[in-house]
Design a protein around this motif. Structure first.
Motif, PDB file in Angstrom:
ATOM      1  N   LYS A  59       0.327  -1.248   0.206  1.00 52.54           N
ATOM      2  CA  LYS A  59       0.156   0.207  -0.222  1.00 52.54           C
ATOM      3  C   LYS A  59       0.858   1.169   0.588  1.00 52.54           C
ATOM      4  O   LYS A  59       0.123   2.278  -1.084  1.00 52.54           O
ATOM      5  CB  LYS A  59      -0.661  -0.104   1.400  1.00 52.54           C
ATOM      6  N   GLU A  60       2.235   1.485   0.530  1.00 57.81           N
ATOM      7  CA  GLU A  60       2.718   2.167   1.217  1.00 57.81           C
ATOM      8  C   GLU A  60       4.075   2.542   0.110  1.00 57.81           C
ATOM      9  O   GLU A  60       3.664   3.527  -0.479  1.00 57.81           O
ATOM     10  CB  GLU A  60       3.203   2.617   2.177  1.00 57.81           C
ATOM     11  N   ARG A  80      -5.367  -3.703  -2.920  1.00 57.46           N
ATOM     12  CA  ARG A  80      -5.072  -2.348  -1.751  1.00 57.46           C
ATOM     13  C   ARG A  80      -4.166  -2.710  -0.360  1.00 57.46           C
ATOM     14  O   ARG A  80      -3.279  -2.097  -0.053  1.00 57.46           O
ATOM     15  CB  ARG A  80      -5.956  -1.822  -1.522  1.00 57.46           C
ATOM     16  N   SER A 137      -2.864  -3.438  -8.601  1.00 56.54           N
ATOM     17  CA  SER A 137      -4.114  -2.907  -8.513  1.00 56.54           C
ATOM     18  C   SER A 137      -5.262  -3.090  -9.610  1.00 56.54           C
ATOM     19  O   SER A 137      -5.842  -3.410  -9.427  1.00 56.54           O
ATOM     20  CB  SER A 137      -3.944  -1.418  -9.517  1.00 56.54           C
ATOM     21  N   GLU A 143       1.850   3.725  -3.809  1.00 52.82           N
ATOM     22  CA  GLU A 143       1.992   5.111  -2.970  1.00 52.82           C
ATOM     23  C   GLU A 143       2.136   6.088  -3.487  1.00 52.82           C
ATOM     24  O   GLU A 143       2.671   7.526  -4.454  1.00 52.82           O
ATOM     25  CB  GLU A 143       0.998   6.137  -1.412  1.00 52.82           C
ATOM     26  N   HIS A 144       4.004   5.572  -2.735  1.00 49.61           N
ATOM     27  CA  HIS A 144       5.314   6.557  -2.912  1.00 49.61           C
ATOM     28  C   HIS A 144       6.045   6.237  -4.465  1.00 49.61           C
ATOM     29  O   HIS A 144       6.273   6.864  -4.572  1.00 49.61           O
ATOM     30  CB  HIS A 144       6.026   6.422  -1.569  1.00 49.61           C
ATOM     31  N   LYS A 158       4.421   8.439  -7.396  1.00 50.05           N
ATOM     32  CA  LYS A 158       5.348  10.378  -7.093  1.00 50.05           C
ATOM     33  C   LYS A 158       6.820   9.456  -7.328  1.00 50.05           C
ATOM     34  O   LYS A 158       7.084  10.764  -8.282  1.00 50.05           O
ATOM     35  CB  LYS A 158       5.511  10.641  -6.300  1.00 50.05           C
TER      36      LYS A 158
END
Length: 156
Positions: free
Chosen positions: A74-75, A140, A135, A78-79, A82
């Motif tokens: 999950k983390e 998730r 995904s 997210e990172h 980016k």
């Protein structure tokens, strides 16, 4: 004295895994991935992506087998999404969560790996493929490395 020594494991120094061996492994995985992708075999794609991502993360950040179980997706997702668009240093973010030596309680640690190393290893390639599979299957959260795609079962 470490855990393995206390358990009576015989310690034999492993031979080093070289850049050429990692690249050769990834080439073989890529050949099989293409076949699985054409045949829409998500379970095979998952197995191949897991091996590619595990080998990339372990080699690129010098993690041992036990530490790979701490990687959370999950983390990381997210990172990573980016970081891969960073203007100067595109990278993936490997989030690890768990109890580490000399720490109290569960902690999170982030490791940044270049998407592409100077030696040509594509660290992000397999990691991002594995995140994509999670995904597309609406998974998730949970450990990054699992035994099956469709479950949230913890990987031993």
């Amino acid at each position: 004295m470490g855990m393995h020594a206390r358990l009576g494991d015989v310690i034999i120094q492993d031979k080093a895994i070289t850049v050429d061996k990692i690249k050769a492994l990834h080439d073989v995985l890529e050949t099989h991935w293409t076949e699985a992708f054409v045949n829409k075999d998500q379970n095979k794609m998952f197995d191949l992506s897991s091996v590619g991502a595990m080998s990339s993360v372990a080699f690129g950040s010098a993690l041992r087998g036990e530490e790979l179980a701490f990687v959370r997706h999950k983390e990381s997702i997210e990172h990573t999404f980016k970081g891969r668009h960073h203007s100067r240093q595109p990278h993936l973010s490997v989030c690890m969560e768990g109890k580490f030596k000399t720490e109290k309680g569960r902690k999170k640690h982030f490791l940044a790996l270049a998407l592409l190393s100077k030696s040509g290893i594509k660290y992000g390639h397999w990691f991002i493929r594995l995140l994509w599979l999670y995904s597309t299957n609406s998974i998730r959260d949970g450990p990054m490395f699992k035994t099956k795609l469709k479950t949230n079962e913890l990987h031993p």
